[in-house]
Design a protein around this motif. Sequence first.
Motif, PDB file in Angstrom:
ATOM      1  N   PHE A  63       1.079  -1.566   0.261  1.00 36.34           N
ATOM      2  CA  PHE A  63       0.121   0.349   0.322  1.00 36.34           C
ATOM      3  C   PHE A  63       0.992   1.360   0.159  1.00 36.34           C
ATOM      4  O   PHE A  63       0.655   2.126  -1.299  1.00 36.34           O
ATOM      5  CB  PHE A  63      -0.858   0.263   1.089  1.00 36.34           C
ATOM      6  N   ARG A  67       1.156   3.673  -2.884  1.00 36.09           N
ATOM      7  CA  ARG A  67       0.656   5.094  -2.998  1.00 36.09           C
ATOM      8  C   ARG A  67       1.808   6.253  -3.333  1.00 36.09           C
ATOM      9  O   ARG A  67       1.600   7.185  -4.402  1.00 36.09           O
ATOM     10  CB  ARG A  67       0.370   5.356  -1.025  1.00 36.09           C
ATOM     11  N   GLU A 182      -6.915   7.587   2.058  1.00 37.46           N
ATOM     12  CA  GLU A 182      -7.499   6.454   1.920  1.00 37.46           C
ATOM     13  C   GLU A 182      -7.626   5.671   0.549  1.00 37.46           C
ATOM     14  O   GLU A 182      -6.809   6.090  -0.305  1.00 37.46           O
ATOM     15  CB  GLU A 182      -8.540   7.054   2.333  1.00 37.46           C
ATOM     16  N   SER A 183      -8.126   4.488   0.477  1.00 36.67           N
ATOM     17  CA  SER A 183      -8.589   3.502  -0.628  1.00 36.67           C
ATOM     18  C   SER A 183      -9.716   3.168  -1.192  1.00 36.67           C
ATOM     19  O   SER A 183     -11.264   3.009  -0.366  1.00 36.67           O
ATOM     20  CB  SER A 183      -7.566   2.348  -0.412  1.00 36.67           C
ATOM     21  N   VAL A 187      -7.099  -0.680  -2.621  1.00 42.01           N
ATOM     22  CA  VAL A 187      -6.342   0.063  -3.791  1.00 42.01           C
ATOM     23  C   VAL A 187      -5.648   1.743  -3.169  1.00 42.01           C
ATOM     24  O   VAL A 187      -6.724   2.072  -2.994  1.00 42.01           O
ATOM     25  CB  VAL A 187      -6.981   0.121  -5.305  1.00 42.01           C
ATOM     26  N   PRO A 188      -5.124   2.774  -3.299  1.00 41.62           N
ATOM     27  CA  PRO A 188      -4.806   3.542  -2.277  1.00 41.62           C
ATOM     28  C   PRO A 188      -5.813   4.331  -3.941  1.00 41.62           C
ATOM     29  O   PRO A 188      -5.568   4.522  -5.630  1.00 41.62           O
ATOM     30  CB  PRO A 188      -3.531   4.100  -2.327  1.00 41.62           C
ATOM     31  N   ASN A 189      -6.405   5.755  -3.196  1.00 37.13           N
ATOM     32  CA  ASN A 189      -7.254   6.489  -4.403  1.00 37.13           C
ATOM     33  C   ASN A 189      -6.212   6.907  -5.200  1.00 37.13           C
ATOM     34  O   ASN A 189      -6.398   7.409  -6.596  1.00 37.13           O
ATOM     35  CB  ASN A 189      -8.110   7.814  -3.149  1.00 37.13           C
ATOM     36  N   TRP A 192      -5.428   5.187  -8.170  1.00 36.71           N
ATOM     37  CA  TRP A 192      -6.575   5.297  -9.455  1.00 36.71           C
ATOM     38  C   TRP A 192      -6.646   6.054  -9.630  1.00 36.71           C
ATOM     39  O   TRP A 192      -7.048   6.090 -10.952  1.00 36.71           O
ATOM     40  CB  TRP A 192      -7.764   5.362  -8.535  1.00 36.71           C
TER      41      TRP A 192
END
Length: 340
Positions: A63, A67, A182-183, A187-189, A192
Amino acid sequence: MTNSKQSQEDHAAIDESITSRQEVSGFGAILRTQPFWVFLALVALGLVMSFVSDAFMTERNMFNITRNMAFFGIMALGMSAVICTAGIDLSVGSLVGLTGIVTGLIMQAGYGIELGFLGCMLVATAVGLVNGILIAYLRMPPFVVTLGMLSIVVSLARVVSNNQMIYQFGPDQDLFEWIGGESVLGVPNVVWILIVLTAAFWWVWRFTTWGRWVIAIGGNAHAAKLAGIPVERIVVSVYVVCSLCAGLSAFLFVGYTGSVTNGMGFTWELTVIAATVIGGANLMGGIVFALGAPIGAALIELIRNSLLLAGIPALWQQFFVGLFLILAVLLEQIRNRGGK
């Protein structure tokens, strides 16, 4: 007759530049692309680290890696456009600090996240416009312009922030910190967002007129000018795009950290340029890979993480990043010589 022949030659040079770029990015020639080999290095390093450290493959570590690399990957996408025109932007790191400060001040004053984001993007656009106009219309060297802008932006960030940390972001603070830190589905935002932007840049490079023009300018700016391409406007636009990517990364990073100082982003430009070049962008211009930017950023972050897990002092991080950068440029030169 002479002018007609010259025009035909200019168009042929542009078509050759774009065609060679399309051939390089074609599926059948994937083995000849630098991002493919960097990706293999990324996988190999990951496999080695899975045996070296039990903590490497943990969910939390993955993570953190994804990120952290996403912030640089977003900026590297914008930098790839600049480098494709044979330019450079040294101001992106300091711009992260200024746009982050502007975002923090707007939200600290009680305005919503929408105005904070708008202010961030407007400042980024202004800096990109100034860089692009000075480079495209006044013919000033990109290195000199963006180096000077680096100093200007650092000073502005200190003045605007009054040299203080900002950590109160008004009524939308929880949403702001969720977006950056956050995610979704594990998956971390921010990852995305990087995925969406990478897909968008891939489409731009492959299917849009703007993308073809940027590649053509990097291949032969003089021929592109004679062929009717608005070289100056396109050059300005790539510096604006680069600055916007830096502003977006700053917005997300402030949300992740929950605070901002005027020193945020300082020296990030070195990592961003390294990620872009390692990912396959040619410093001479004319070659760009959408996937190369995030792959290069991922390799750099994986190197940093691996050194920490292996117990190697953090002071060695920049050494290995610089080493991979030199190797990437050397590999590109070897490939170019082999193709002649």
